[in-house]
Design a protein around this motif. Structure first.
Motif, PDB file in Angstrom:
ATOM      1  N   LYS A  28      32.121  38.454  42.810  1.00 33.10           N
ATOM      2  CA  LYS A  28      31.074  38.859  42.128  1.00 33.10           C
ATOM      3  C   LYS A  28      30.653  40.320  41.993  1.00 33.10           C
ATOM      4  CE  LYS A  28      27.631  35.273  44.527  1.00 33.10           C
ATOM      5  NZ  LYS A  28      26.246  35.559  44.878  1.00 33.10           N
ATOM      6  N   SER A  29      31.015  40.515  41.063  1.00 32.40           N
ATOM      7  CA  SER A  29      31.256  41.904  40.577  1.00 32.40           C
ATOM      8  C   SER A  29      30.947  42.724  39.297  1.00 32.40           C
ATOM      9  CB  SER A  29      32.753  41.554  41.025  1.00 32.40           C
ATOM     10  OG  SER A  29      32.885  40.906  39.021  1.00 32.40           O
ATOM     11  N   VAL A  30      30.556  43.380  39.397  1.00 31.74           N
ATOM     12  CA  VAL A  30      29.872  44.375  38.107  1.00 31.74           C
ATOM     13  C   VAL A  30      31.084  43.296  36.438  1.00 31.74           C
ATOM     14  CG1 VAL A  30      29.933  46.406  36.641  1.00 31.74           C
ATOM     15  CG2 VAL A  30      29.692  46.602  39.087  1.00 31.74           C
ATOM     16  N   PHE A  31      31.401  43.340  36.792  1.00 32.19           N
ATOM     17  CA  PHE A  31      33.134  42.869  35.496  1.00 32.19           C
ATOM     18  C   PHE A  31      32.382  41.704  35.204  1.00 32.19           C
ATOM     19  CE2 PHE A  31      35.153  42.157  32.900  1.00 32.19           C
ATOM     20  CZ  PHE A  31      36.189  40.791  32.387  1.00 32.19           C
ATOM     21  N   ALA A  32      31.337  40.483  36.366  1.00 29.49           N
ATOM     22  CA  ALA A  32      31.395  39.217  36.588  1.00 29.49           C
ATOM     23  C   ALA A  32      30.205  39.691  35.415  1.00 29.49           C
ATOM     24  CB  ALA A  32      30.785  38.961  37.152  1.00 29.49           C
TER      25      ALA A  32
END
Lengths: 362, 353, 328
Positions: free
Chosen positions: C176-180
């Motif tokens: 779960k990341s900023v990219f997602a």
């Protein structure tokens, strides 16, 4: 716009809405686990909401299912939002009772007392163990000591083949996967108990304190026991701490833990009961059955705890008070039979009788 | 290009009437590129459907553009590249739509049934596969209905004020403020109702609190679309009415509004579709209730978006499956509203097709 | 309504009076509603500012530069990491969404035959109809596992760019990341940017386009010279409106972002948080000061979104482009 079309559309919508209103049902069949629950001794009707600890959420749901099945008109809803949220909402007056693994702090207690107009009580309703749940390809059984756990969760132990883990598991072949810890990002009684255990049983390693919410130096956060277990489910190398029923739900393995006493112990109803008998003592006065956990004294599974329900001594809304009283009477007595099947442990008899005195006074 | 001195020659070299590639050759080049990719994936360790599609797309574009560059010249090649880019953008837009709707239908369809739609979560134990979303559907319907009952009349009246009566500073200010309101993040609207209605006024969680927050979000949408539709009513209609001696308020009610009715209805339906799916405000102020609770003014209620949100965070597959079915229901409601609104637009005489 | 007769008979006074009264009542009613908007917005602003004050005045640590969020325990809290995450995820979403939105808008207006173009318009707008919680659910269960391959690819081949850097072990996992969050946001703002761009491009003077084609331009050259220049203000405004929407998006982001309080440019690694997601995650357990801090962060978000939206509307207003709303 064509008026007759408008009329037709309105007519159809009204009929559909009436049909919809008539066809829903609150009956969802008989409860499905454990032995056949005995009928509650008293029933009450009304609508009550509770919020809080995700640790006890699964057994609360089971009790509600059983209780509602036997007492129609008893509308109880419990939502697992974390002990911190439960206590906060209870103090604000938006919910009727809270579930929490941690006892209230002084300011939380005074807010709750103010909301009730009288003393807010802690009533332990179940006991359970905090399982160390992991998901690592290549490891099917794992031993972890308190010191190793402390190292894993404070970020100093970084891979699954680290020396500390090798020491706990001599002879096992461990993959070099990176350890991905999941901790609770919401205010959690489970965190408080788990960090309390680390503080007590690994004081030289664990320096991050113990509270519902701490500053984790590394690892990923998720909300609720569900959230952290969901994370571990999806991540190879993941590890977290949560009530054991969540591991069972998802067929995830749990580690054997070694605390201050004893050896690497598996988590089960009997080992948890053993620990509660040896490590939990009631410290509350009057009808408040809150207590303290001494992890160094636990002889069974070392990360065991009770979980409380926080209620008012007396509810101004008599109907709500009667429903809560009837529900809790069921929960601490007949409801304890559901504990084993779900991964909890029944309360020791001494606690049950203290609870019954407190509940009787509601 | 060749530095041909004669004008005709240089024109010919630069003109677009030079050799052009027949479409079949282009198609052949594209097919060839796909074949090469297939070969590549069969022979080398490259794997995966997604990788294949990406590689094939790249190779097709490169081959087509390269071919065009060689045969037709630079300008045509750039044009071909642009066309490929536009097509790619089209595919990249439709893919998420397809995957979202498709995957939701796939996972939600497994659990969706009449039983699911007509039962609540009352008394459903942690290991029980039963339960449904009836209570959530009722909750959402009531909350959205109440919100619309507040937002639509007020919104219409504000729109009427701005277009008919408000040709002054106050009217412009209102337009500006409505614009400001469209920008309120839904969570901030929820926070406001939480802090004000639920806590400060001690009203507690209720469906109505959710309705207030949803109305705050719905109002500006209704105002803007109603305003736009009313503006589209030709001035000649109004003037004819005044010329016949009809007072202004009757003109608005009997002439302007009915003419704009189709467009206003479309706008209202789209606004309703928008707020039905709003989770943030409901999360903060409506609470949760597993039982069917039909009184929106007192006591926590369930709601469909909240149901999906809670299921999404659960580690139990039972909860997750139910959440997917609820998501499918939510999408169906919103899409039906949306498609109906679009169909209605076609009957709208005010809007040019 | 009686017909007005010519000649000596005047309209009965009774009727003129009643119509004047009707007008007064009705216009008064609409005025009240207009004033209600004023009052409502004023009430919201005042109430939120008042409630945010305690958190802003509490000076244990600076509200703007502190990264962590512990208002109810240690008293240290600040929006530094929240604002960073909000802006970062929204900007990345823009970078991903704007080219695609422009491309599909151009295709719909310039390349596609009329009926197909209309259908494509509906389909693109349908992306906006999907509720945000469904995007979050889909993102969590479908997109995130499938994104791992892309993450690894970006990290391996473009890892020299700071935002794609990161240890392989951190990137090749369900994160779960900023990219997602950016990918989900990109999908969500795509229809808004596309719809407004579509309208803007549609309104370009056909005579200009035909003149370019008559002079022998290829379609691309026609677009470049006759369509883009006059559309620039409208498209800029569309982009800003998309940005505004991305900044305020709550639930979809809360489900797919990492929920940590750090400022890290490595968007492929798990972590990240936005103002809106933080509010959604924390409001339940927030005590007095916690709630005040959340409201303060909400106000920050509101002001940022407001500025972006105002700039967008101003740009459109200045350019004189007629804006068709409803769906957006």
């Amino acid at each position: 716009m064509n008026p007759s079309l408008l009329l037709r559309v309105t007519g159809i919508s009204v009929v559909a809405a009436l049909g919809l209103a008539a066809c829903g049902s609150d009956s969802n069949g008989n409860p499905t686990t454990g032995g056949s629950p005995s009928a509650p001794s008293s029933c009450a009707t009304g609508s009550v909401t509770g919020q809080g600890s995700t640790f006890q959420a699964n057994i609360e749901k089971q009790w509600i299912s059983d209780f509602a099945g036997q007492c129609s008109g008893a509308n109880i809803t419990y939502t697992g939002t974390g002990s911190g949220a439960g206590i906060q909402q209870f103090g604000s007056g938006t919910i009727d009772y809270a579930g929490s693994d941690a006892t209230m702090k002084p300011d939380e207690q005074s807010a709750a007392d103010k909301r009730c107009g009288n003393t807010a009580l802690h009533i332990p309703v179940t006991a359970g163990g905090i399982a160390i749940i992991y998901n690592v390809k290549g490891i099917s059984s794992l031993n972890l000591s308190a010191a190793t756990l402390a190292g894993i969760f404070d970020g100093s132990v970084k891979t699954w083949d680290a020396a500390e883990i090798k020491q706990d598991n001599p002879g096992a072949s461990l993959p070099s996967t990176a350890i991905k810890t999941y901790h609770r990002s919401d205010g959690s009684g489970t965190t408080k108990v788990f960090t309390g255990f680390l503080e007590a049983d690994a004081p030289s390693v664990w320096k991050l304190g113990s509270d519902k919410s701490i500053s984790w130096p590394s690892g990923l956060g998720a909300n609720g026991s569900s959230g952290v277990v969901q994370g571990v489910q999806k991540t190879d190398g993941g590890i977290t701490y949560a009530e054991v029923s969540y591991a069972k739900q998802n067929s995830l393995p749990t580690a054997k833990v070694k605390g201050a006493q004893g050896d690497f112990t598996d988590i089960s109803s009997s080992t948890v009961s053993q620990s509660i008998d040896s490590g939990f003592s009631v410290t509350g006065t009057g009808n408040d059955v809150s207590g303290k956990l001494d992890f160094t004294k636990m002889t069974g599974y070392p990360i065991s705890t009770v979980s409380y329900v926080i209620v008012c001594s007396h509810y101004s809304d008599a109907a709500k008070g009667a429903l809560i009283k009837a529900f809790l009477t069921y929960a601490v007595a007949a409801g304890q039979q559901q504990a084993d099947a779900l991964g909890f442990a029944p309360l020791p008899a001494s606690l049950v009788s203290k609870d019954q005195t407190a509940i009787g006074s509601l | 290009m060749t530095a041909d001195a004669s004008t005709a020659g240089s024109l010919r070299a630069r003109s677009l009437a030079s050799r052009t590639l027949p479409r079949t050759v282009l198609a052949g080049a594209a097919a060839g590129a796909v074949a090469v990719t297939l070969l590549l994936f069969a022979v080398t360790p490259l794997q995966g459907v997604a990788d294949f599609l990406v590689a094939a797309a790249v190779l097709v574009v490169v081959s087509v553009t390269g071919l065009t560059l060689a045969v037709e010249g630079r300008r045509r090649a750039v044009d071909r590249l642009a066309t490929s880019g536009a097509l790619l953008a089209l595919v990249l837009t439709l893919l998420p739509l397809g995957f979202t709707l498709g995957y939701t239908a796939y996972r939600g369809g497994k659990r969706l049934s009449a039983d699911f739609l007509t039962h609540s979560m009352a008394g459903v134990g942690p290991l029980s596969p039963r339960g449904g979303i009836y209570h959530a559907i009722i909750g959402t319907l009531e909350q959205v209905l109440l919100a619309s009952l507040i937002a639509v009349p007020v919104g219409l009246l504000v729109a009427i004020y701005v277009t008919e009566y408000g040709r002054n500073v106050f009217g412009t200010a209102i337009r500006f403020l409505v614009d400001v309101m469209t920008g309120i993040p839904s969570i901030v609207a929820g926070l406001f109702v939480l802090a004000f209605w639920v806590l400060a006024l001690h009203k507690g969680f209720s469906g109505f609190a959710g309705s207030i927050a949803l109305a705050i979000l719905e109002l500006p949408i209704v105002v803007r679309s109603a305003e736009e539709m009313i503006r589209l009513v030709p001035a000649s209609l109004r003037e004819a009415s005044y010329a016949l001696g009809v007072p202004k308020w009757k003109t608005i009610l009997r002439i302007v509004l009915p003419t704009a009715a189709t467009g206003i209805t479309t706008g209202v339906m789209l606004a309703i579709a928008r707020v039905t799916g709003e989770t943030a405000p409901v999360l903060l102020v409506v609470g949760n209730n597993n039982f069917i609770h039909t009184n929106p003014f007192k006591g926590p209620q369930a709601s469909l978006p909240l149901y999906v949100f809670q299921g999404a965070g659960s580690s139990s597959n039972l909860d997750v499956d139910r959440a997917w079915a609820a998501a499918l229901t939510l999408i169906l409601i919103v899409v039906v509203l949306y498609v109906a609104a679009r169909l209605l637009t076609r009957r709208n005489s005010l809007v040019g097709r | 309504m009686t017909a007005v007769s010519t000649g000596t008979d005047a309209v009965p006074l009774r009727e003129v009076r009643s119509s004047r009264r009707g007008d007064r009542v009705f216009s008064g009613l609409t005025l009240v509603c207009g004033a209600l908007v004023f009052a409502l917005l004023g009430a919201i602003a005042v109430f939120l500012i008042v409630k945010a004050m305690p958190a802003l005045q509490h000076d244990k640590s600076s509200f703007w530069t502190t990264k962590i969020w512990e208002p109810d325990s240690t008293g240290h809290y600040g929006v530094a990491s929240l604002v960073f995450g909000t802006v970062m995820s929204s900007l990345l979403a823009l970078v991903m969404a704007v080219p695609v939105a422009l491309g599909v808008a151009i295709y719909t207006v310039e390349y596609a035959p009329r009926r197909l173009g209309r259908m494509l318009g509906y389909l693109t707008d349908m992306l906006a109809a999907v509720p945000s919680v469904v995007y979050g659910l889909w993102g969590l269960f479908f997109l995130l596992p499938h994104l791992i391959g892309t993450q690894v690819f970006l990290n391996r081949w473009l890892g020299w760019i700071p935002i794609f850097a990161g240890a392989h072990g951190d990137v090749n996992t369900f994160s779960k990341s900023v990219f997602a969050a950016s990918v989900i946001l990109a999908i969500m703002i795509l229809p808004i940017v596309a719809a407004i761009s579509r309208e803007v491009i549609r309104q370009v003077d056909p005579a200009q386009k035909e003149a370019a084609l008559a002079l022998g331009a290829t379609r691309w050259e026609m677009l470049r010279t006759a369509v883009f220049p006059p559309s620039r203000p409208g498209i800029t405004s569309a982009v800003m409106l998309g940005l505004g929407r991305a900044l305020g998006e709550t639930i979809a982001v809360a489900l797919v972002i990492g929920n940590t309080f750090d400022i890290s440019a490595k968007v492929l690694t798990p972590g990240g948080n936005t103002i809106a997601a933080n509010i959604a995650n924390r409001f339940g357990e927030a005590g007095g000061l916690g709630r005040s801090a959340l409201i303060a962060s909400g106000l920050v978000l509101f002001v940022i979104t407001l500025l972006v939206n105002l700039i967008a509307r101003y740009v459109i207003y200045r350019s004189g482009v007629q804006e068709r709303s409803a769906a957006v």
